[in-house]
Design a protein around this motif. Structure first.
Motif, PDB file in Angstrom:
ATOM      1  N   ASN A 165       0.813  -1.303  -0.190  1.00  0.00           N
ATOM      2  CA  ASN A 165      -0.076  -0.116  -0.151  1.00  0.00           C
ATOM      3  C   ASN A 165       0.961   1.387  -0.188  1.00  0.00           C
ATOM      4  N   GLY A 166       1.845   1.260   0.784  1.00  0.00           N
ATOM      5  CA  GLY A 166       2.708   2.547   0.826  1.00  0.00           C
ATOM      6  C   GLY A 166       3.767   2.669  -0.243  1.00  0.00           C
ATOM      7  N   GLY A 167       3.616   1.566  -1.268  1.00  0.00           N
ATOM      8  CA  GLY A 167       4.457   1.685  -2.485  1.00  0.00           C
ATOM      9  C   GLY A 167       5.781   1.042  -2.390  1.00  0.00           C
ATOM     10  N   GLU A 168       5.913   0.602  -1.280  1.00  0.00           N
ATOM     11  CA  GLU A 168       7.383  -0.283  -0.950  1.00  0.00           C
ATOM     12  C   GLU A 168       7.335  -1.680  -1.897  1.00  0.00           C
ATOM     13  N   SER A 169       8.191  -1.906  -2.524  1.00  0.00           N
ATOM     14  CA  SER A 169       8.396  -3.038  -3.392  1.00  0.00           C
ATOM     15  C   SER A 169       8.793  -4.303  -2.537  1.00  0.00           C
ATOM     16  N   LEU A 170       7.939  -5.281  -2.703  1.00  0.00           N
ATOM     17  CA  LEU A 170       8.087  -6.673  -1.864  1.00  0.00           C
ATOM     18  C   LEU A 170       8.189  -7.700  -3.140  1.00  0.00           C
ATOM     19  N   SER A 171       8.807  -8.859  -2.349  1.00  0.00           N
ATOM     20  CA  SER A 171       8.883  -9.900  -3.217  1.00  0.00           C
ATOM     21  C   SER A 171       7.804 -11.180  -2.793  1.00  0.00           C
ATOM     22  N   VAL A 172       7.398 -11.875  -4.001  1.00  0.00           N
ATOM     23  CA  VAL A 172       6.746 -13.172  -3.606  1.00  0.00           C
ATOM     24  C   VAL A 172       7.717 -14.140  -4.247  1.00  0.00           C
ATOM     25  N   TYR A 173       8.000 -15.231  -3.534  1.00  0.00           N
ATOM     26  CA  TYR A 173       8.992 -16.264  -3.829  1.00  0.00           C
ATOM     27  C   TYR A 173       8.094 -17.375  -4.255  1.00  0.00           C
ATOM     28  N   HIS A 174       7.786 -17.982  -5.436  1.00  0.00           N
ATOM     29  CA  HIS A 174       6.953 -19.032  -5.529  1.00  0.00           C
ATOM     30  C   HIS A 174       7.955 -20.341  -5.957  1.00  0.00           C
ATOM     31  N   PHE A 175       8.020 -21.215  -4.885  1.00  0.00           N
ATOM     32  CA  PHE A 175       8.679 -22.374  -5.180  1.00  0.00           C
ATOM     33  C   PHE A 175       7.718 -23.600  -5.556  1.00  0.00           C
ATOM     34  N   ASP A 176       8.416 -24.564  -6.454  1.00  0.00           N
ATOM     35  CA  ASP A 176       7.822 -25.663  -6.958  1.00  0.00           C
ATOM     36  C   ASP A 176       8.878 -26.806  -6.526  1.00  0.00           C
ATOM     37  N   PHE A 177       8.653 -27.453  -5.499  1.00  0.00           N
ATOM     38  CA  PHE A 177       9.473 -28.829  -5.146  1.00  0.00           C
ATOM     39  C   PHE A 177       9.184 -30.261  -5.751  1.00  0.00           C
ATOM     40  N   TYR A 178       8.157 -30.100  -6.633  1.00  0.00           N
ATOM     41  CA  TYR A 178       7.945 -31.550  -7.171  1.00  0.00           C
ATOM     42  C   TYR A 178       8.948 -32.323  -7.588  1.00  0.00           C
ATOM     43  N   ARG A 179      10.064 -31.740  -8.532  1.00  0.00           N
ATOM     44  CA  ARG A 179      11.282 -32.160  -8.766  1.00  0.00           C
ATOM     45  C   ARG A 179      12.367 -32.612  -7.693  1.00  0.00           C
ATOM     46  N   ILE A 180      12.224 -32.052  -6.572  1.00  0.00           N
ATOM     47  CA  ILE A 180      13.209 -32.215  -5.457  1.00  0.00           C
ATOM     48  C   ILE A 180      13.275 -33.590  -5.060  1.00  0.00           C
ATOM     49  N   LYS A 181      14.337 -34.357  -4.923  1.00  0.00           N
ATOM     50  CA  LYS A 181      14.316 -35.750  -4.490  1.00  0.00           C
ATOM     51  C   LYS A 181      14.814 -35.774  -2.970  1.00  0.00           C
ATOM     52  N   SER A 182      15.454 -34.893  -2.472  1.00  0.00           N
ATOM     53  CA  SER A 182      16.088 -35.000  -1.062  1.00  0.00           C
ATOM     54  C   SER A 182      15.919 -33.684  -0.309  1.00  0.00           C
ATOM     55  N   ILE A 183      16.039 -33.720   1.126  1.00  0.00           N
ATOM     56  CA  ILE A 183      15.814 -32.443   1.812  1.00  0.00           C
ATOM     57  C   ILE A 183      17.139 -31.779   1.663  1.00  0.00           C
ATOM     58  N   SER A 184      18.203 -32.420   1.257  1.00  0.00           N
ATOM     59  CA  SER A 184      19.456 -31.822   1.269  1.00  0.00           C
ATOM     60  C   SER A 184      19.311 -30.805  -0.130  1.00  0.00           C
ATOM     61  N   GLU A 185      18.796 -31.158  -1.220  1.00  0.00           N
ATOM     62  CA  GLU A 185      18.482 -30.206  -2.276  1.00  0.00           C
ATOM     63  C   GLU A 185      17.552 -29.141  -1.889  1.00  0.00           C
ATOM     64  N   VAL A 186      16.737 -28.867  -1.141  1.00  0.00           N
ATOM     65  CA  VAL A 186      16.018 -27.946  -0.475  1.00  0.00           C
ATOM     66  C   VAL A 186      17.037 -27.054   0.482  1.00  0.00           C
ATOM     67  N   TYR A 187      17.823 -27.601   1.097  1.00  0.00           N
ATOM     68  CA  TYR A 187      18.434 -26.817   2.209  1.00  0.00           C
ATOM     69  C   TYR A 187      19.590 -26.236   1.260  1.00  0.00           C
ATOM     70  N   ASP A 188      20.149 -26.683   0.197  1.00  0.00           N
ATOM     71  CA  ASP A 188      21.267 -25.988  -0.501  1.00  0.00           C
ATOM     72  C   ASP A 188      20.901 -24.763  -1.349  1.00  0.00           C
ATOM     73  N   LEU A 189      19.405 -24.975  -1.390  1.00  0.00           N
ATOM     74  CA  LEU A 189      18.968 -23.506  -2.259  1.00  0.00           C
ATOM     75  C   LEU A 189      18.887 -22.559  -1.344  1.00  0.00           C
ATOM     76  N   GLY A 190      19.289 -22.577  -0.174  1.00  0.00           N
ATOM     77  CA  GLY A 190      19.506 -21.570   1.093  1.00  0.00           C
ATOM     78  C   GLY A 190      18.023 -20.904   1.401  1.00  0.00           C
ATOM     79  N   ILE A 191      17.245 -21.887   1.444  1.00  0.00           N
ATOM     80  CA  ILE A 191      15.669 -21.848   1.658  1.00  0.00           C
ATOM     81  C   ILE A 191      15.615 -21.005   2.821  1.00  0.00           C
ATOM     82  N   GLU A 192      16.147 -21.105   4.091  1.00  0.00           N
ATOM     83  CA  GLU A 192      15.759 -20.601   5.067  1.00  0.00           C
ATOM     84  C   GLU A 192      16.070 -18.799   5.005  1.00  0.00           C
TER      85      GLU A 192
END
Length: 163
Positions: A88-115
């Protein structure tokens, strides 16, 4: 979980659950547009459901509800799309849209720097969130989409988790 619209830190109960039904793709998108009004910077939305349940349509509705004008597509092959929107105030924010359909392990997610995304200032929308469940923040929204009889009918469970 982020700040509320008045600038103060939100305190959430342990869980608030709603179960709703939609009868078309358009209704699912409309429901998600309404749901988007609840979201603030820092929120994480985890989406669960079988293939074709409407996860991407829900994400499209959320993005429309946030005022995005970009075309929203599932990032199945690239894992994440980033969209910008103005608060509302004009500040630009981000939406991060993830799709983990092809992810095979939790380590792949972690390696993305997801946190960094989960605890950042954007809004995270995660399709196939099962792949990241151990890394998901305790304060989040879980959206479970189930296909009901008739093909177009969906049961959508919205669970607000918090501390």
């Amino acid at each position: 979980m982020g700040e509320n619209r008045n600038g103060g830190e939100r305190v959430l109960p342990s869980s608030i659950v709603e179960t709703l039904k939609t009868f078309s793709e358009g209704e699912t998108i409309s429901l998600a547009r309404e749901f988007a009004r609840r979201l603030v910077a820092g929120d994480v939305v985890a989406l669960y459901g079988e293939l074709g349940a409407g996860k991407t349509q829900f994400v499209k509705g959320v993005c429309l509800g946030l005022g995005l004008v970009e075309v929203v597509t599932s990032p199945s092959f690239i894992i994440m799309n980033e969209y910008k929107y103005a608060r509302n105030g004009g500040e630009s924010l981000s939406v991060y849209h993830f799709d983990f359909y092809r992810i095979k392990s939790i380590s792949e997610v972690y390696d993305l720097g997801i946190e960094e995304y989960f605890y950042g200032k954007g809004i995270c929308l995660i399709e196939w969130a099962d792949a990241a469940r151990p890394l998901l923040p305790p304060s989040r929204y879980d959206i479970i989409l189930n296909i009901l009889s008739g093909g177009n009918e969906r049961e959508i469970r919205i669970e607000q988790l918090g501390s």
